[in-house]
Design an enzyme around this catalytic site. Structure first.
Site, PDB file in Angstrom:
ATOM      1  N   ASN A  13       0.814  -1.228   0.000  1.00 48.81           N
ATOM      2  CA  ASN A  13       0.000   0.000   0.000  1.00 48.81           C
ATOM      3  C   ASN A  13       0.841   1.268   0.000  1.00 48.81           C
ATOM      4  O   ASN A  13       0.354   2.339  -0.326  1.00 48.81           O
ATOM      5  CB  ASN A  13      -0.976   0.001   1.189  1.00 48.81           C
ATOM      6  CG  ASN A  13      -0.306  -0.262   2.517  1.00 48.81           C
ATOM      7  OD1 ASN A  13       0.219  -1.343   2.727  1.00 48.81           O
ATOM      8  ND2 ASN A  13      -0.299   0.714   3.405  1.00 48.81           N
ATOM      9  N   GLY A  17       7.168  -1.376  -1.230  1.00 52.56           N
ATOM     10  CA  GLY A  17       6.235  -2.383  -1.764  1.00 52.56           C
ATOM     11  C   GLY A  17       5.328  -1.800  -2.832  1.00 52.56           C
ATOM     12  O   GLY A  17       5.108  -2.417  -3.883  1.00 52.56           O
ATOM     13  N   TYR A 155      14.718  -5.295  15.181  1.00 61.74           N
ATOM     14  CA  TYR A 155      14.648  -5.265  13.713  1.00 61.74           C
ATOM     15  C   TYR A 155      15.827  -6.035  13.111  1.00 61.74           C
ATOM     16  O   TYR A 155      15.647  -6.870  12.218  1.00 61.74           O
ATOM     17  CB  TYR A 155      14.659  -3.810  13.258  1.00 61.74           C
ATOM     18  CG  TYR A 155      14.634  -3.601  11.764  1.00 61.74           C
ATOM     19  CD1 TYR A 155      13.460  -3.762  11.034  1.00 61.74           C
ATOM     20  CD2 TYR A 155      15.783  -3.205  11.078  1.00 61.74           C
ATOM     21  CE1 TYR A 155      13.438  -3.537   9.662  1.00 61.74           C
ATOM     22  CE2 TYR A 155      15.767  -2.977   9.714  1.00 61.74           C
ATOM     23  CZ  TYR A 155      14.587  -3.145   9.006  1.00 61.74           C
ATOM     24  OH  TYR A 155      14.564  -2.927   7.644  1.00 61.74           O
TER      25      TYR A 155
HETATM   26  P1  NAP Z   1       7.124   1.504   5.023  1.00 62.90           P
HETATM   27  O1  NAP Z   1       6.946   2.644   4.098  1.00 62.90           O
HETATM   28  O2  NAP Z   1       6.948   1.690   6.480  1.00 62.90           O
HETATM   29  O3  NAP Z   1       6.153   0.326   4.504  1.00 62.90           O
HETATM   30  C1  NAP Z   1       6.043  -0.873   5.212  1.00 62.90           C
HETATM   31  C2  NAP Z   1       4.889  -1.652   4.635  1.00 62.90           C
HETATM   32  O4  NAP Z   1       4.753  -2.885   5.367  1.00 62.90           O
HETATM   33  C3  NAP Z   1       3.555  -0.915   4.763  1.00 62.90           C
HETATM   34  O5  NAP Z   1       2.774  -1.170   3.619  1.00 62.90           O
HETATM   35  C4  NAP Z   1       2.935  -1.563   5.985  1.00 62.90           C
HETATM   36  O6  NAP Z   1       1.520  -1.489   6.027  1.00 62.90           O
HETATM   37  C5  NAP Z   1       3.385  -2.993   5.734  1.00 62.90           C
HETATM   38  N1  NAP Z   1       3.171  -3.855   6.899  1.00 62.90           N
HETATM   39  C6  NAP Z   1       3.683  -3.726   8.144  1.00 62.90           C
HETATM   40  N2  NAP Z   1       3.195  -4.706   8.934  1.00 62.90           N
HETATM   41  C7  NAP Z   1       2.374  -5.459   8.151  1.00 62.90           C
HETATM   42  C8  NAP Z   1       1.571  -6.600   8.377  1.00 62.90           C
HETATM   43  N3  NAP Z   1       1.497  -7.185   9.593  1.00 62.90           N
HETATM   44  N4  NAP Z   1       0.886  -7.131   7.344  1.00 62.90           N
HETATM   45  C9  NAP Z   1       0.927  -6.557   6.124  1.00 62.90           C
HETATM   46  N5  NAP Z   1       1.630  -5.441   5.848  1.00 62.90           N
HETATM   47  C10 NAP Z   1       2.344  -4.916   6.851  1.00 62.90           C
HETATM   48  O7  NAP Z   1       8.564   0.864   4.880  1.00 62.90           O
HETATM   49  P2  NAP Z   1       9.519   0.588   3.595  1.00 62.90           P
HETATM   50  O8  NAP Z   1      10.723   1.389   3.780  1.00 62.90           O
HETATM   51  O9  NAP Z   1       8.743   0.648   2.349  1.00 62.90           O
HETATM   52  O10 NAP Z   1       9.924  -0.925   3.925  1.00 62.90           O
HETATM   53  C11 NAP Z   1       9.626  -2.010   3.072  1.00 62.90           C
HETATM   54  C12 NAP Z   1      10.605  -3.137   3.374  1.00 62.90           C
HETATM   55  O11 NAP Z   1      11.946  -2.684   3.119  1.00 62.90           O
HETATM   56  C13 NAP Z   1      10.586  -3.569   4.843  1.00 62.90           C
HETATM   57  O12 NAP Z   1      10.702  -4.978   4.923  1.00 62.90           O
HETATM   58  C14 NAP Z   1      11.824  -2.902   5.414  1.00 62.90           C
HETATM   59  O13 NAP Z   1      12.330  -3.577   6.536  1.00 62.90           O
HETATM   60  C15 NAP Z   1      12.768  -2.956   4.230  1.00 62.90           C
HETATM   61  N6  NAP Z   1      13.875  -2.002   4.304  1.00 62.90           N
HETATM   62  C16 NAP Z   1      13.638  -0.657   4.229  1.00 62.90           C
HETATM   63  C17 NAP Z   1      14.714   0.222   4.294  1.00 62.90           C
HETATM   64  C18 NAP Z   1      14.535   1.723   4.179  1.00 62.90           C
HETATM   65  O14 NAP Z   1      15.533   2.449   4.281  1.00 62.90           O
HETATM   66  N7  NAP Z   1      13.335   2.221   3.926  1.00 62.90           N
HETATM   67  C19 NAP Z   1      16.016  -0.269   4.448  1.00 62.90           C
HETATM   68  C20 NAP Z   1      16.224  -1.625   4.537  1.00 62.90           C
HETATM   69  C21 NAP Z   1      15.141  -2.485   4.452  1.00 62.90           C
HETATM   70  P3  NAP Z   1       0.751  -0.396   6.938  1.00 62.90           P
HETATM   71  O15 NAP Z   1       0.599   0.841   6.092  1.00 62.90           O
HETATM   72  O16 NAP Z   1      -0.559  -1.085   7.224  1.00 62.90           O
HETATM   73  O17 NAP Z   1       1.571  -0.165   8.170  1.00 62.90           O
END
Ligand code: NAP
Length: 230
Positions: A13, A17, A155
């Site tokens: 969403n 992702g 984490y």
């Molecule tokens: P984000 O913008 O916070 O998005 C996280 C997504 O995960 C949101 O859609 C959230 O939905 C969803 N989510 C969380 N808990 C969930 C659940 N129980 N069931 C289904 N969906 C769930 O974070 P992002 O940066 O895009 O992160 C995406 C991935 O990349 C994660 O695995 C993160 O650890 C990884 N990552 C990110 C970074 C970075 O710098 N951004 C770095 C390394 C790794 P809601 O809107 O409902 O909360």
């Protein structure tokens, strides 16, 4: 007839992702945009357009995972690409010696067990694709190489566990390509405004692994299209 390419992304969403789902749809994938919040998931589908479909999926809830898999099976006959993207860093994830068990458990359930259980549930459709791929979105924080610096311990532990889940799944699914990726430090709600990379560029590397990289690559950890250490 050309077989339709199908992908499913968890936590699609917003953030990484959403962007991966958008880019896969632009490559003509039929994309199942999954989210735990229906309104947010449907809004994402609307933004992506006609190649996107919504499925409700909370990765911490076995009933939700199983319901999503059943729902998927009623609408599609195979799954080419599963992207386990949903992830969290909980409030107060800053003290390995004193953090509450509930916070550790929620983090592990979302970031490590979620991808494992989602993959289990979708394996029957992954097996029906000619060449299927599972991509787990991990983090450099999960690397054991180099030790820890105290940042976000729950984490980091959960991402180390996710890397192990990846290696186990790669061994159990030898005909598939199962890998994990660190997307870099990305400007999203999780990464914050000071992050180095924009979400569009980060998603390009993930889409590469989903759609272009050799399917022979499996059981590996990537960042910016290069293998990195565990
Ligand atoms: P984000 O913008 O916070 O998005 C996280 C997504 O995960 C949101 O859609 C959230 O939905 C969803 N989510 C969380 N808990 C969930 C659940 N129980 N069931 C289904 N969906 C769930 O974070 P992002 O940066 O895009 O992160 C995406 C991935 O990349 C994660 O695995 C993160 O650890 C990884 N990552 C990110 C970074 C970075 O710098 N951004 C770095 C390394 C790794 P809601 O809107 O409902 O909360």
């Amino acid at each position: 007839m050309k077989t339709e390419k199908i992908a499913l992304v968890t936590g699609a969403n917003k953030g990484i992702g959403f962007e991966v789902a958008r880019q896969l749809a632009a490559r003509d994938y039929r994309v199942f945009v999954t989210a735990r919040k229906e309104a947010a998931g449907k809004a994402a589908v609307k933004k992506i357009g006609r190649k996107a479909e919504f499925l409700k999926l909370d990765v911490t809830d076995r009933a939700s995972i199983n319901a999503a898999a059943q729902d998927f099976g009623r609408q599609a006959a195979h799954l080419d690409v599963l992207i386990n993207n949903a992830g969290i860093i909980v409030e107060g994830d800053d003290a390995v010696l004193s953090m509450a068990a509930a916070q550790f458990e929620e983090t592990m359930r979302t970031n490590a067990l979620g991808p494992l259980f989602v993959t289990q549930a979708f394996v029957p459709w992954l097996k029906k694709a000619r060449q299927s791929r599972v991509i787990n979105i991990s983090s450099g924080g999960g690397q054991l190489d180099g030790g820890a610096d105290g940042w976000a311990p729950a984490y980091c532990i959960s991402k180390t566990a996710l890397n192990s889940v990846t290696v186990q799944l790669a061994a159990a699914l030898p005909k598939m390509s199962v890998n994990c990726v660190c997307p870099g430090w990305v400007k999203t709600d999780m990464g914050g405004a000071n992050a180095r990379e924009n979400v569009e560029d980060a998603a390009v590397d993930l889409v590469w692994l989903a759609d272009e990289a050799s399917p022979k690559l499996t059981g590996k950890f990537f960042r910016h299209r290069e293998e990195i250490s565990w």
